[in-house]
Write an enzyme that holds these catalytic residues in place. Structure first.
Site, mmCIF file in Angstrom:
data_model
loop_
_atom_site.group_PDB
_atom_site.id
_atom_site.type_symbol
_atom_site.label_atom_id
_atom_site.label_comp_id
_atom_site.label_asym_id
_atom_site.label_seq_id
_atom_site.Cartn_x
_atom_site.Cartn_y
_atom_site.Cartn_z
ATOM 1 C CE LYS A 11 -20.013 -1.581 29.666
ATOM 2 N NZ LYS A 11 -19.879 -2.423 30.870
ATOM 3 C CG HIS A 117 -20.457 -4.558 25.544
ATOM 4 N ND1 HIS A 117 -20.927 -5.611 26.288
ATOM 5 C CD2 HIS A 117 -20.661 -4.895 24.234
ATOM 6 C CE1 HIS A 117 -21.399 -6.542 25.465
ATOM 7 N NE2 HIS A 117 -21.256 -6.125 24.213
ATOM 8 C CD GLU A 128 -22.767 -8.046 21.669
ATOM 9 O OE1 GLU A 128 -23.035 -8.600 22.751
ATOM 10 O OE2 GLU A 128 -21.656 -7.528 21.433
#
Length: 140
Positions: A11, A117, A128
């Protein structure tokens, strides 16, 4: 047991604090094979689409704004039982509650700025991965 793939996102907080290399080393030391990786900037539309599952939650706007605040590094990780194993080494969502020697305990700051994540199920891992990578980008 058959090898699985899962998605990992480093992130913006971990990228800004220059911890991406340390996180990648940590992941590789835990015997994950990184089969695809790239550094990108999400648009607001892309972040809203990716986190659509949370659209009705009160933190959705903050999450989207955070995820577009800087570059991220997305990886496809491969290992036996990859989804569960990666969630284990990530640690609790809240770094204060994470076990020692987990990514979030080592590199996370708070519940939002928690460094990484990871997919929460095999089904979501497939979705994803397809969100960020084409088949051509994946090493088989």
């Amino acid at each position: 047991m058959k090898k699985q793939r899962t998605l990992s996102i480093i992130k913006p907080d971990a990228m800004t604090s220059k911890n991406s290399g340390n996180i990648i080393s940590f992941i590789e030391e835990k015997n994950f094979n990184i089969v695809a990786q790239k550094k990108i900037m999400l648009t607001k539309k892309q972040a809203e689409e990716f986190y659509n599952i949370h659209k009705d939650r009160p933190f959705f706007g903050e999450l989207v704004d955070f995820m577009i605040s800087g570059p991220i590094s997305v990886q496809v990780l491969e290992a036996e039982n990859a989804v569960t194993y990666y969630r284990e080494i990530m640690g609790s969502t809240n770094p204060e509650e994470a076990e020692q020697n987990t990514i979030r305990k080592l590199f996370g700051k708070n519940i939002q700025c928690n460094a990484v994540h990871g997919s929460d199920s095999l089904e979501n891992a497939v979705k994803e991965i397809k969100f960020f990578f084409s088949e051509l980008e994946l090493i088989n």
